[in-house]
Design a protein around this motif. Sequence first.
Motif, PDB file in Angstrom:
ATOM      1  N   GLU A  21       0.832  -1.208   0.000  1.00  0.00           N
ATOM      2  CA  GLU A  21       0.000   0.000   0.000  1.00  0.00           C
ATOM      3  C   GLU A  21       0.866   1.257   0.000  1.00  0.00           C
ATOM      4  O   GLU A  21       0.582   2.221  -0.716  1.00  0.00           O
ATOM      5  CB  GLU A  21      -0.939   0.010   1.210  1.00  0.00           C
ATOM      6  N   LYS A  22       1.942   1.238   0.759  1.00  0.00           N
ATOM      7  CA  LYS A  22       2.853   2.384   0.812  1.00  0.00           C
ATOM      8  C   LYS A  22       3.455   2.657  -0.573  1.00  0.00           C
ATOM      9  O   LYS A  22       3.515   3.795  -1.030  1.00  0.00           O
ATOM     10  CB  LYS A  22       3.964   2.094   1.829  1.00  0.00           C
ATOM     11  N   LYS A  23       3.877   1.589  -1.247  1.00  0.00           N
ATOM     12  CA  LYS A  23       4.482   1.737  -2.576  1.00  0.00           C
ATOM     13  C   LYS A  23       3.452   2.195  -3.606  1.00  0.00           C
ATOM     14  O   LYS A  23       3.762   2.998  -4.488  1.00  0.00           O
ATOM     15  CB  LYS A  23       5.134   0.419  -3.005  1.00  0.00           C
ATOM     16  N   MET A  24       2.225   1.694  -3.504  1.00  0.00           N
ATOM     17  CA  MET A  24       1.171   2.106  -4.437  1.00  0.00           C
ATOM     18  C   MET A  24       0.833   3.585  -4.243  1.00  0.00           C
ATOM     19  O   MET A  24       0.645   4.322  -5.215  1.00  0.00           O
ATOM     20  CB  MET A  24      -0.081   1.244  -4.253  1.00  0.00           C
ATOM     21  N   LYS A  45       1.538   9.267 -18.965  1.00  0.00           N
ATOM     22  CA  LYS A  45       2.031   9.327 -17.583  1.00  0.00           C
ATOM     23  C   LYS A  45       1.103   8.563 -16.639  1.00  0.00           C
ATOM     24  O   LYS A  45       1.551   7.901 -15.708  1.00  0.00           O
ATOM     25  CB  LYS A  45       2.204  10.775 -17.141  1.00  0.00           C
ATOM     26  N   ALA A  46      -0.206   8.629 -16.901  1.00  0.00           N
ATOM     27  CA  ALA A  46      -1.170   7.889 -16.080  1.00  0.00           C
ATOM     28  C   ALA A  46      -0.965   6.391 -16.255  1.00  0.00           C
ATOM     29  O   ALA A  46      -1.010   5.635 -15.281  1.00  0.00           O
ATOM     30  CB  ALA A  46      -2.593   8.280 -16.450  1.00  0.00           C
ATOM     31  N   GLU A  47      -0.737   5.955 -17.492  1.00  0.00           N
ATOM     32  CA  GLU A  47      -0.516   4.524 -17.731  1.00  0.00           C
ATOM     33  C   GLU A  47       0.755   4.064 -17.025  1.00  0.00           C
ATOM     34  O   GLU A  47       0.794   2.981 -16.458  1.00  0.00           O
ATOM     35  CB  GLU A  47      -0.441   4.234 -19.237  1.00  0.00           C
ATOM     36  N   ASP A  48       1.790   4.917 -17.023  1.00  0.00           N
ATOM     37  CA  ASP A  48       3.018   4.585 -16.287  1.00  0.00           C
ATOM     38  C   ASP A  48       2.708   4.403 -14.805  1.00  0.00           C
ATOM     39  O   ASP A  48       3.236   3.495 -14.154  1.00  0.00           O
ATOM     40  CB  ASP A  48       4.079   5.678 -16.467  1.00  0.00           C
ATOM     41  N   GLY A  49       1.853   5.259 -14.270  1.00  0.00           N
ATOM     42  CA  GLY A  49       1.449   5.147 -12.866  1.00  0.00           C
ATOM     43  C   GLY A  49       0.699   3.858 -12.595  1.00  0.00           C
ATOM     44  O   GLY A  49       0.953   3.168 -11.600  1.00  0.00           O
ATOM     45  N   ARG A  50      -0.224   3.513 -13.511  1.00  0.00           N
ATOM     46  CA  ARG A  50      -0.981   2.261 -13.348  1.00  0.00           C
ATOM     47  C   ARG A  50      -0.054   1.049 -13.409  1.00  0.00           C
ATOM     48  O   ARG A  50      -0.204   0.106 -12.634  1.00  0.00           O
ATOM     49  CB  ARG A  50      -2.039   2.130 -14.450  1.00  0.00           C
ATOM     50  N   VAL A  51       0.895   1.077 -14.339  1.00  0.00           N
ATOM     51  CA  VAL A  51       1.851  -0.028 -14.476  1.00  0.00           C
ATOM     52  C   VAL A  51       2.664  -0.173 -13.188  1.00  0.00           C
ATOM     53  O   VAL A  51       2.914  -1.286 -12.717  1.00  0.00           O
ATOM     54  CB  VAL A  51       2.771   0.193 -15.701  1.00  0.00           C
ATOM     55  N   SER A  52       3.059   0.956 -12.616  1.00  0.00           N
ATOM     56  CA  SER A  52       3.824   0.925 -11.366  1.00  0.00           C
ATOM     57  C   SER A  52       2.997   0.296 -10.233  1.00  0.00           C
ATOM     58  O   SER A  52       3.497  -0.537  -9.474  1.00  0.00           O
ATOM     59  CB  SER A  52       4.251   2.347 -10.994  1.00  0.00           C
ATOM     60  N   VAL A  53       1.721   0.686 -10.152  1.00  0.00           N
ATOM     61  CA  VAL A  53       0.838   0.119  -9.113  1.00  0.00           C
ATOM     62  C   VAL A  53       0.688  -1.388  -9.324  1.00  0.00           C
ATOM     63  O   VAL A  53       0.802  -2.179  -8.388  1.00  0.00           O
ATOM     64  CB  VAL A  53      -0.547   0.817  -9.127  1.00  0.00           C
ATOM     65  N   ARG A  54       0.483  -1.786 -10.584  1.00  0.00           N
ATOM     66  CA  ARG A  54       0.314  -3.220 -10.867  1.00  0.00           C
ATOM     67  C   ARG A  54       1.611  -4.000 -10.624  1.00  0.00           C
ATOM     68  O   ARG A  54       1.574  -5.162 -10.219  1.00  0.00           O
ATOM     69  CB  ARG A  54      -0.160  -3.422 -12.305  1.00  0.00           C
ATOM     70  N   VAL A  95      -5.373   2.345  -8.525  1.00  0.00           N
ATOM     71  CA  VAL A  95      -5.542   2.556  -9.977  1.00  0.00           C
ATOM     72  C   VAL A  95      -6.663   3.577 -10.195  1.00  0.00           C
ATOM     73  O   VAL A  95      -6.549   4.457 -11.065  1.00  0.00           O
ATOM     74  CB  VAL A  95      -5.827   1.219 -10.699  1.00  0.00           C
ATOM     75  N   GLU A  96      -7.723   3.503  -9.396  1.00  0.00           N
ATOM     76  CA  GLU A  96      -8.815   4.479  -9.495  1.00  0.00           C
ATOM     77  C   GLU A  96      -8.320   5.878  -9.146  1.00  0.00           C
ATOM     78  O   GLU A  96      -8.742   6.858  -9.768  1.00  0.00           O
ATOM     79  CB  GLU A  96      -9.975   4.088  -8.586  1.00  0.00           C
ATOM     80  N   GLN A  97      -7.406   6.002  -8.176  1.00  0.00           N
ATOM     81  CA  GLN A  97      -6.860   7.317  -7.832  1.00  0.00           C
ATOM     82  C   GLN A  97      -6.077   7.901  -9.003  1.00  0.00           C
ATOM     83  O   GLN A  97      -6.166   9.098  -9.275  1.00  0.00           O
ATOM     84  CB  GLN A  97      -5.972   7.224  -6.589  1.00  0.00           C
ATOM     85  N   ASP A  99      -6.651   7.194 -12.151  1.00  0.00           N
ATOM     86  CA  ASP A  99      -7.673   7.541 -13.142  1.00  0.00           C
ATOM     87  C   ASP A  99      -8.368   8.858 -12.803  1.00  0.00           C
ATOM     88  O   ASP A  99      -8.639   9.673 -13.692  1.00  0.00           O
ATOM     89  CB  ASP A  99      -8.710   6.420 -13.273  1.00  0.00           C
ATOM     90  N   GLN A 100      -8.637   9.076 -11.515  1.00  0.00           N
ATOM     91  CA  GLN A 100      -9.270  10.333 -11.090  1.00  0.00           C
ATOM     92  C   GLN A 100      -8.338  11.522 -11.342  1.00  0.00           C
ATOM     93  O   GLN A 100      -8.780  12.576 -11.801  1.00  0.00           O
ATOM     94  CB  GLN A 100      -9.645  10.276  -9.603  1.00  0.00           C
ATOM     95  N   ALA A 101      -7.057  11.342 -11.047  1.00  0.00           N
ATOM     96  CA  ALA A 101      -6.086  12.419 -11.282  1.00  0.00           C
ATOM     97  C   ALA A 101      -5.989  12.717 -12.778  1.00  0.00           C
ATOM     98  O   ALA A 101      -5.898  13.882 -13.186  1.00  0.00           O
ATOM     99  CB  ALA A 101      -4.719  12.030 -10.723  1.00  0.00           C
ATOM    100  N   LEU A 102      -6.026  11.673 -13.599  1.00  0.00           N
ATOM    101  CA  LEU A 102      -5.986  11.849 -15.056  1.00  0.00           C
ATOM    102  C   LEU A 102      -7.227  12.605 -15.531  1.00  0.00           C
ATOM    103  O   LEU A 102      -7.119  13.538 -16.335  1.00  0.00           O
ATOM    104  CB  LEU A 102      -5.882  10.497 -15.768  1.00  0.00           C
ATOM    105  N   ALA A 103      -8.388  12.226 -15.042  1.00  0.00           N
ATOM    106  CA  ALA A 103      -9.623  12.899 -15.442  1.00  0.00           C
ATOM    107  C   ALA A 103      -9.575  14.387 -15.085  1.00  0.00           C
ATOM    108  O   ALA A 103      -9.960  15.249 -15.888  1.00  0.00           O
ATOM    109  CB  ALA A 103     -10.831  12.233 -14.788  1.00  0.00           C
ATOM    110  N   ALA A 104      -9.064  14.692 -13.899  1.00  0.00           N
ATOM    111  CA  ALA A 104      -8.939  16.088 -13.479  1.00  0.00           C
ATOM    112  C   ALA A 104      -7.982  16.847 -14.381  1.00  0.00           C
ATOM    113  O   ALA A 104      -8.240  17.999 -14.775  1.00  0.00           O
ATOM    114  CB  ALA A 104      -8.479  16.161 -12.025  1.00  0.00           C
ATOM    115  N   LYS A 105      -6.854  16.225 -14.745  1.00  0.00           N
ATOM    116  CA  LYS A 105      -5.866  16.869 -15.598  1.00  0.00           C
ATOM    117  C   LYS A 105      -6.432  17.084 -16.996  1.00  0.00           C
ATOM    118  O   LYS A 105      -6.212  18.130 -17.610  1.00  0.00           O
ATOM    119  CB  LYS A 105      -4.577  16.043 -15.656  1.00  0.00           C
ATOM    120  N   GLU A 106      -7.156  16.084 -17.525  1.00  0.00           N
ATOM    121  CA  GLU A 106      -7.758  16.233 -18.848  1.00  0.00           C
ATOM    122  C   GLU A 106      -8.759  17.389 -18.863  1.00  0.00           C
ATOM    123  O   GLU A 106      -8.792  18.168 -19.802  1.00  0.00           O
ATOM    124  CB  GLU A 106      -8.438  14.935 -19.282  1.00  0.00           C
ATOM    125  N   THR A 107      -9.563  17.488 -17.818  1.00  0.00           N
ATOM    126  CA  THR A 107     -10.528  18.587 -17.721  1.00  0.00           C
ATOM    127  C   THR A 107      -9.786  19.918 -17.698  1.00  0.00           C
ATOM    128  O   THR A 107     -10.186  20.871 -18.382  1.00  0.00           O
ATOM    129  CB  THR A 107     -11.385  18.432 -16.440  1.00  0.00           C
TER     130      THR A 107
END
Length: 188
Positions: free
Chosen positions: A13-16, A123-132, A171-173, A175-183
Amino acid sequence: MSDDIASILKDAEKKMAKSVEVTKEEFTSIRTGRANAAMFQGITVEYYGAPTPLNQLASLQFPEARTVIVTPYDKTATAAVETALRESDLGVNPTNNGDNLRIVLPALTEERRKEYVKLARTKAEDGRVSVRGTRGNAKKALEKLVKDKLVGEDEGVRSEKDLDALTKKYVEQVDQALAAKETELETI
């Protein structure tokens, strides 16, 4: 739940959380219609032969939404700061006023906005890959505990479900950050 499982999940959890934090920091470097200090984070200036971060050589002021005033602490470094800003990927052309540099950020074109949205998605996909990736390492550690018979199979399955829930949460976090940035990027 055994201490081993708890520590594996806590560490994961800390690493994610760190992965999400890094992804959000990456987003701040993507330019929107407004000027902000994070845009200048990665710029280094050749100062007396050593690459030095811009924020250590100059102060940044933002009198208007798209205007930045860069004031070097050492006036002899003004030319070097100006060169570094011109050569940066910000696409700006600073005006030298003698004491400081004035940068007026051009309004983003529709094409440029789309490029920045693509960059944010990467950058979001890189973040998701890191979490996974963190999930994969934690799953291996949990499977090893079951294999070595340090915990029961039921407890191992339960802990993997907990790990999957953690992964989904982070991963949802992202995605939320990405949605905010896109907006933010698509707002003119």
